[in-house]
Design an enzyme around this catalytic site. Sequence first.
Site, mmCIF file in Angstrom:
data_model
loop_
_atom_site.group_PDB
_atom_site.id
_atom_site.type_symbol
_atom_site.label_atom_id
_atom_site.label_comp_id
_atom_site.label_asym_id
_atom_site.label_seq_id
_atom_site.Cartn_x
_atom_site.Cartn_y
_atom_site.Cartn_z
ATOM 1 N N TYR A 262 11.297 -35.121 56.065
ATOM 2 C CA TYR A 262 11.259 -35.702 54.681
ATOM 3 C C TYR A 262 10.917 -36.920 53.980
ATOM 4 O O TYR A 262 10.028 -36.930 53.711
ATOM 5 C CB TYR A 262 12.370 -34.716 54.361
ATOM 6 C CG TYR A 262 12.214 -34.248 52.804
ATOM 7 C CD1 TYR A 262 11.545 -34.011 51.970
ATOM 8 C CD2 TYR A 262 13.098 -35.746 51.876
ATOM 9 C CE1 TYR A 262 11.818 -33.110 51.004
ATOM 10 C CE2 TYR A 262 13.027 -35.204 50.991
ATOM 11 C CZ TYR A 262 12.212 -33.794 50.437
ATOM 12 O OH TYR A 262 12.670 -34.350 48.573
ATOM 13 N N ASP A 297 10.462 -26.500 53.404
ATOM 14 C CA ASP A 297 10.202 -25.782 51.882
ATOM 15 C C ASP A 297 9.196 -26.460 51.562
ATOM 16 O O ASP A 297 8.754 -25.787 51.325
ATOM 17 C CB ASP A 297 11.454 -25.087 51.367
ATOM 18 C CG ASP A 297 12.737 -26.250 51.906
ATOM 19 O OD1 ASP A 297 13.389 -26.526 53.111
ATOM 20 O OD2 ASP A 297 12.784 -26.690 51.042
ATOM 21 N N LYS A 369 18.169 -21.741 55.798
ATOM 22 C CA LYS A 369 17.951 -21.894 54.454
ATOM 23 C C LYS A 369 16.461 -21.160 54.277
ATOM 24 O O LYS A 369 15.408 -21.962 54.300
ATOM 25 C CB LYS A 369 18.164 -22.996 54.600
ATOM 26 C CG LYS A 369 18.412 -23.369 53.421
ATOM 27 C CD LYS A 369 18.326 -25.374 52.950
ATOM 28 C CE LYS A 369 16.751 -25.584 53.305
ATOM 29 N NZ LYS A 369 16.442 -27.632 52.973
#
Length: 520
Positions: A262, A297, A369
């Site tokens: 990330y 995500d 998640k």
Amino acid sequence: MNKLDLDHDLIARGRELAAQIVEQVQTYIDERTTTSMERAVLRLLGVDGVNEFEVPLVNVVVEGLREAGVLGKGVMYWVVNAMLNLHLTPQQVAEEVVYGKLRLTDLPLKHRNEIENLAVELAENALAQIQARRRERDELQELLGKGQEPLLYVIVATGNVYEDALQAQAAARQGADIIAVIRTTGQSLLDYVPYGPTTTGFGGTYATQANFRILRQALDEVSREVKRYIYLTNYCSGLCMPEIAVMGALERLDVMLNDSMYGIIFRDINMQRTFVDQFFSRLINGYAGIIINTGEDNYLTTADAIESAHTVLASQLINEQFAFRSGMLPEQLGLGHAFEIDPQQSNGFLYELAHAQLVREVFPNSPIKYMPPTKFMTGNIFQGHVQDALFDVCSILTGQSIHLLGMLTEAIHTPFIQDRYLSIQAAKYIFSNMHGLNEEISFRTDGFIRQRAGEVLHKAVEFLEKVAKTGLMQALAQGWFADIARSPEGGKGLDGVIIREADYLNPFIALMLQGGQRNG
């Protein structure tokens, strides 16, 4: 669970390729340390505090060794040698260095065995503190119980830790099970950890050890009141990833946002620095029994959720292998997925059901998640509430574990307390009324959902074949994830990457790998 009739040989092939990809990077990781990793070692030894300019003591000590060109031996080597020479604690050694009374490299070197023996003893004592915090969590969860899955996860973000604590308690009373305190904008790019309780921030609150302690105390209080254990979440990412992992382990956080890529993709942090830091931070999180959340995500906020669905699955498989290399277990991997399909897409809900069920079945033992819609939220609160309701339905139908609640005011402002209340009530209504429905549902053999899930799985494995041939760093350089390209030599923090010398000393690595395999 095999509603999609997935090809399990193909899933195994995907894991095999992901392991090959990670092995290439792990070889690189094992030859290097970073300034943040060494600062984390000092924090594990109990070094704390800042100097008169608010610079953390750990930064001053590590930077001095880096400038002297001797950090490749590991900060522990020099500090333990000083302890043996001067009969001081690690904190006292650090203070002597910071206030100019001591140069670590000026001291005579003790025998290697003597240094190693004391280093191991210190590391074992430090890890005993983390084990104690972990036992504390287990005992509280046994005493109070936990919420029912999908666990309701909400965000608090006032910028003032004392206000965050009140809002976190209010959210727990409203029905939330997991509280994430959003970190102030830009902290991931600071190459130091701010110190003490903070009452200012930009879109969030500074992640400091004192703030973690205040929030943990607040959630322990409300856990006893609502009679269920409330999880505390924060961010273990950015240039200080390993140090924040130490702070979270010592203050008994339960969930950490801790992705292997990330920071590279979305914060332009150097990939060499990030890969080394994520390894050590995950060792700590694994040892502490913390659940990590990965960031796939976010890919779908910059790339198309249908076109790029296979890159999400491929990245989850890579993140899983990185976590295994740090001794983590599947039960600790909150892999990220999101409900980000364009609302104008015909049969978009079927696409999302296929993707969410696919992730659930490929990682049956991991607490996925599941993230709410954000990319296509417009500020129309009525439309937004409907989008969130569809997300809630998809979550309960696909058996998700960690459900981050969508807010009807997404894209307008940071959630108000009443926004969270409405979202919690809506989710509880849907989850309660649809409880058990997923067990009644199967998908048609020749239907769209099975076909779509199989297609994404095939494309993900093909993608992993391509990454394995090219190498992960080059794949990132070519923008294969989230449509964002990053150079291996670019970004922030490369000057903090140090080649380990042959006699590099850091007993925490071997000790935590043993603990990680034992935990559960």
